[in-house]
Design an enzyme around this catalytic site. Structure first.
Site, PDB file in Angstrom:
ATOM      1  N   LYS A  49      -8.772 -49.439  -5.488  1.00  0.00           N
ATOM      2  CA  LYS A  49      -8.160 -48.799  -4.323  1.00  0.00           C
ATOM      3  C   LYS A  49      -8.877 -49.220  -3.041  1.00  0.00           C
ATOM      4  O   LYS A  49      -8.243 -49.566  -2.041  1.00  0.00           O
ATOM      5  CB  LYS A  49      -8.211 -47.266  -4.471  1.00  0.00           C
ATOM      6  N   GLN A  70     -10.292 -38.498  -6.802  1.00  0.00           N
ATOM      7  CA  GLN A  70      -9.964 -39.138  -8.076  1.00  0.00           C
ATOM      8  C   GLN A  70     -10.015 -38.115  -9.219  1.00  0.00           C
ATOM      9  O   GLN A  70     -11.018 -37.420  -9.386  1.00  0.00           O
ATOM     10  CB  GLN A  70     -10.951 -40.293  -8.331  1.00  0.00           C
ATOM     11  N   ASP A 126      -1.987 -38.322  -2.258  1.00  0.00           N
ATOM     12  CA  ASP A 126      -1.568 -38.277  -3.664  1.00  0.00           C
ATOM     13  C   ASP A 126      -0.344 -37.368  -3.828  1.00  0.00           C
ATOM     14  O   ASP A 126       0.318 -37.403  -4.874  1.00  0.00           O
ATOM     15  CB  ASP A 126      -2.707 -37.711  -4.537  1.00  0.00           C
TER      16      ASP A 126
END
Ligand code: NDP
Length: 297
Positions: free
Chosen positions: A54, A98, A121
């Site tokens: 990422k 994460q 997200d």
């Protein structure tokens, strides 16, 4: 006739190209550089790989990447304090924590402490509610990637029968919601669904998000249907070593489907591309600027 292979790798490269163009324009016209902060707690090897990837792709499209690596025993208070700082940091337009988090941390509480406008997200309860009511939201990356590929392949999805196998909060449910928002007739299947073969056989679009290797055989698929395989499963090869497979049996499904995504090289690469797209979208919204076209739901 052999199915069209939907090349997620090439599609993701196109999305990254569009993001990079928009980032360059933002810099030139407004002096703004979108920034993505990724928070990793602990040293889970798969998570470390994702976070590295990422960060690398964020920098490649011209955005700022901020990585925060915390010890596995970081307290909830310390993690929430970091998120609070990132929420207030004007250079940070997207925040991603994460997952999975170590078991002593409450994932829901942590995710819901992120400013919804920076929740790239799309897991914050506000974004879930906005998506569910058809309002502008941050959309979870994997389902967004699937939607982009479906729109590209079909044009309009209106009136198509879609079956989503899997009802997780990160893939199945938001995927079903996106398809509903695009006027599909949506069925959500799960582990208690009766006669899954018959349910799948009615679908013009099948989304498999289960996590069971090659569970969906070709003889479940309606001829000409589009198959989007979200599953990523590692299985042993007879000759030793391992290989990645999806939730669909690729060879038999490809023989019947009109179009299909491979594993690897289908949905997987789209997920990070959509994270970058969400970050540039969040940045534009934060500054009241025009959002890039075609990079959101
Ligand atoms: P979850 O384990 O959270 O959810 C799996 C879903 O599958 C559940 O809803 C479960 O039903 C359902 N299910 C399990 N067994 C069956 C069965 N026999 N028949 C029908 N449904 C069943 O998984 P995720 O949604 O997180 O992930 C799904 C897959 O997608 C995994 O392989 C994962 O690795 C992959 N993935 C890929 C991503 C990418 O970037 N390509 C990103 C995220 C995930 P129930 O609710 O009843 O238990």
């Amino acid at each position: 006739m052999a199915a069209t292979v939907i090349d997620g790798k090439a599609f993701a490269a196109r999305v990254r190209g569009q993001v990079a163009e928009h980032v360059a324009r933002l810099k030139e016209e407004s002096g703004i550089i979108p920034g993505l902060a990724v928070v990793l707690v602990g040293e889970d090897p798969a998570s470390q790989v994702y976070v590295r990837s990422k960060g690398k792709q964020t920098v490649e499209v011209g955005m700022n990447s901020y990585e925060h690596k915390l010890d596995v025993d970081t307290s909830e208070a310390d993690l929430l304090a970091l998120i609070d700082r990132l929420n207030k940091d004007a250079d940070v337009h997207g925040i991603l924590v994460q997952l999975p988090l170590p078991s002593h941390l409450n994932e829901d509480m942590v995710i819901n402490s992120i400013d919804p406008a920076k929740d790239v997200d799309g897991f914050h309860i506000s974004n879930v509610g906005l998506l569910g009511t058809g309002q502008k939201s941050m959309v979870p990356c994997t389902p967004l990637g699937c939607l982009m590929m479906l729109r590209d392949h079909h044009g309009s999805l209106s009136g198509l029968n879609a079956v989503v196998i899997g009802r997780s909060n990160i893939v199945g449910k938001p995927m079903a919601q996106l398809l509903l928002n695009d006027s599909c007739t949506v069925t959500i299947a799960h582990s208690r669904t009766k006669d899954l073969a018959e349910v799948v056989g009615r679908a013009d679009i099948v989304i498999a998000a289960v996590g069971r290797p090659e569970m969906v055989p070709g003889d479940w698929i309606k001829p000409g249907a589009t198959v989007i395989d979200v599953g990523i499963n590692r299985i042993d090869k007879p000759e030793g070593g391992t290989r990645l497979v999806g939730d669909c049996d690729y060879a038999s499904c490809a023989a019947v489907a009109g179009a299909i995504t491979p594993v690897p090289g289908g949905v997987g690469p789209m997920t990070i591309a959509c994270l970058l797209a969400n970050t540039v979208t969040a940045c534009c919204r934060a500054h009241g600027l025009i959002e890039p076209q075609g990079l959101t739901a």
